[in-house]
Design an enzyme around this catalytic site. Structure first.
Site, PDB file in Angstrom:
ATOM      1  CB  CYS A 124      62.187 -18.640 -10.948  1.00  0.00           C
ATOM      2  SG  CYS A 124      63.616 -19.446 -11.682  1.00  0.00           S
ATOM      3  CG  HIS A 125      61.978 -22.807 -13.866  1.00  0.00           C
ATOM      4  ND1 HIS A 125      63.087 -22.029 -13.623  1.00  0.00           N
ATOM      5  CD2 HIS A 125      62.257 -23.510 -14.990  1.00  0.00           C
ATOM      6  CE1 HIS A 125      64.002 -22.259 -14.546  1.00  0.00           C
ATOM      7  NE2 HIS A 125      63.521 -23.144 -15.398  1.00  0.00           N
TER       8      HIS A 125
END
Length: 198
Positions: A124-125
């Site tokens: 994800c991030h």
């Protein structure tokens, strides 16, 4: 009979490890506001596979995911960690990478760990931390779609695939990709472990 002070009672999300010999040690680097699934799913999977897990954070205090799940057991300040002690590093997403990437000790740890050549997973991030550490240039990676431009701007090759593997890096986009990512991480760890025994 006195009540024992088992940390798993006070902190009911703390994983109970295997009673067998440890297969190794893994660091999960994160902070408050981590995506709950992206933290707890790999945390439990690593423990299930027989690894000891240290949760490294800038503060070393209890972490709380942005959906409210918390953990205080086994959380250590990243400044006290030694990259040489770990077989793998995992960086979950959510809002936590925004805090992690601002912490000089965290970025130093990531760079020291990268220098070992050992496995780094991110979801994800999470790849934002790799961007800040200067580890993305020339690498194929994936991430949450909002991070794609940042990966490209750092010289990475963004691929919109569930799992992207490039050298020591294994990345995925979102929680639903993680079964594939974790399977590949364990395949790699098993290969590396077998190599150590030969």
């Amino acid at each position: 009979m006195p009540i024992t002070r088992d940390p798993h009672v006070a902190d009911n999300r703390a994983a109970i490890g295997s009673e067998t010999t440890s297969r190794g040690r893994v660091a999960i680097l994160t902070a408050d506001q981590v995506e709950d699934v992206e933290f707890f799913y790999p945390y439990y999977r690593f423990v299930e596979e027989g690894y000891e897990v240290d949760v490294l954070t800038p503060s070393g205090e209890k972490i709380t995911g942005y959906k409210g799940l918390a953990l205080s057991t086994g959380v250590t300040p990243v400044k006290d960690a030694d990259a040489q002690d770990y077989d793998a590093l995992f960086i979950p997403g959510g809002l936590a990478p925004a805090e992690v990437r601002q912490d000089a000790d965290a970025i130093a740890f990531v760079n020291e760990f990268a220098d070992t050549g050992r496995l780094i997973g991110a979801v994800c991030h999470g790849p934002q931390v790799l961007v800040t550490a200067g580890l993305v240039s020339g690498r194929c990676m994936t991430s949450w779609r909002e991070v794609a431009d940042e990966v490209r701007a750092a010289g990475g090759v963004y691929q919109d695939e569930p799992v992207v593997e490039d050298g020591q890096f294994i990345t995925s986009r979102k929680p639903g990709d993680m079964p594939l990512e974790m399977r590949r991480i364990f395949e790699r760890l098993n290969l590396e472990s077998a190599g150590d025994r030969s």
